[in-house]
Design an enzyme around this catalytic site. Structure first.
Site, mmCIF file in Angstrom:
data_model
loop_
_atom_site.group_PDB
_atom_site.id
_atom_site.type_symbol
_atom_site.label_atom_id
_atom_site.label_comp_id
_atom_site.label_asym_id
_atom_site.label_seq_id
_atom_site.Cartn_x
_atom_site.Cartn_y
_atom_site.Cartn_z
ATOM 1 C CG ASP A 1 -2.101 0.794 1.210
ATOM 2 O OD1 ASP A 1 -1.978 1.913 0.717
ATOM 3 O OD2 ASP A 1 -3.168 0.383 1.677
ATOM 4 C CE LYS B 1 -5.420 -0.128 -1.796
ATOM 5 N NZ LYS B 1 -6.002 0.326 -0.511
HETATM 6 C C1 PRP Z 1 -1.102 -5.181 5.340
HETATM 7 C C2 PRP Z 1 -0.300 -5.967 4.301
HETATM 8 C C3 PRP Z 1 1.057 -5.362 4.403
HETATM 9 C C4 PRP Z 1 0.801 -3.943 4.847
HETATM 10 C C5 PRP Z 1 0.950 -3.029 3.688
HETATM 11 O O1 PRP Z 1 -0.943 -5.780 6.576
HETATM 12 O O2 PRP Z 1 -0.299 -7.341 4.553
HETATM 13 O O3 PRP Z 1 1.863 -6.051 5.330
HETATM 14 O O4 PRP Z 1 -0.538 -3.876 5.331
HETATM 15 O O5 PRP Z 1 0.711 -1.693 4.046
HETATM 16 P P1 PRP Z 1 1.759 -0.537 3.774
HETATM 17 O O6 PRP Z 1 2.340 -0.752 2.402
HETATM 18 O O7 PRP Z 1 0.924 0.726 3.824
HETATM 19 O O8 PRP Z 1 2.799 -0.543 4.841
HETATM 20 P P2 PRP Z 1 -1.811 -5.382 7.866
HETATM 21 O O9 PRP Z 1 -0.997 -4.462 8.734
HETATM 22 O O10 PRP Z 1 -3.146 -4.874 7.430
HETATM 23 O O11 PRP Z 1 -1.923 -6.741 8.637
HETATM 24 P P3 PRP Z 1 -2.608 -8.125 8.158
HETATM 25 O O12 PRP Z 1 -1.726 -8.699 7.072
HETATM 26 O O13 PRP Z 1 -2.585 -8.965 9.380
HETATM 27 O O14 PRP Z 1 -3.993 -7.816 7.660
#
Ligand code: PRP
Length: 183
Positions: free
Chosen positions: A107, A135
């Protein structure tokens, strides 16, 4: 759970499971070629990467090992702060290994930046990233992701490992969550 089971909660279907499988087969073929005769270690980032790890690893024709990390992002609510705490570390020693990090989504890229810096310090022979979704509009850095499933719009998406309040991870495809669900 099928996309039809939660159609009222979705404003748009982005990818069905068969479209995801088709793209994963292409990526798996690339990985097969790139890591032929190499000792490949897939590192999955819990929890979101469980689905892509399960499907990608089974689509490979080469041997691989799998290991997992659980991390938690400090900071408020839904936005990533880039400061990450390791909740569960790897069981494997990365020294001299060919490591491929498997993520459900990149993200902002802040989590990945932290993770790669941490893993690089363990001296793997190589370190690359596969992310099922990315994204581009949300990116806050220019971290290279070698294998990308799909670039998607900067919207609230759920399914294929991605959750909203702990739910929808088990949705087989990917969809955009309708605003009435979270507002
Ligand atoms: C999500 C995904 C990545 C991170 C990406 O994990 O798995 O690790 O967010 O976001 P970023 O690029 O903005 O740093 P999340 O923290 O939602 O935990 P999860 O995998 O347990 O849902």
């Amino acid at each position: 759970m099928d996309l039809r089971d939660v159609s009222d909660d979705l404003s748009q279907v982005l990818y069905t499971k068969s479209q995801l499988d088709e793209r994963l087969a292409e990526i798996a073929a690339q990985i097969d070629a790139d890591y032929e005769r190499k000792d490949l270690l897939l590192v999955g980032v819990l929890n979101g990467a469980v689905m892509v790890m399960a499907d990608l690893s089974r689509a490979l024709s080469i041997h691989c090992e799998m290991d997992w990390m659980a991390i938690s992002s400090y900071g408020s609510g839904t936005s990533s702060s880039g400061v990450v705490r390791i909740l569960k570390d790897l069981n494997s020693n990365l020294l001299g290994r060919h490591v491929l990090v498997v993520e459900d989504i990149v993200d902002t890229g802040l989590t990945l930046a932290y993770l790669l810096e941490n893993l690089r310090s363990r001296k793997p022979a190589s370190l690359e990233v596969m992310a099922m979704f990315r994204k581009p509009e949300a990116a806050r850095n220019d971290i290279e992701v070698k294998y990308v499933g799909f670039d998607i719009p900067n919207e609230f998406v759920v399914g294929y490992g991605l959750d909203y309040a702990g739910r929808y991870r088990n949705l087989s495809g990917l969809g955009t969550l309708a605003p009435h669900v979270y507002s």
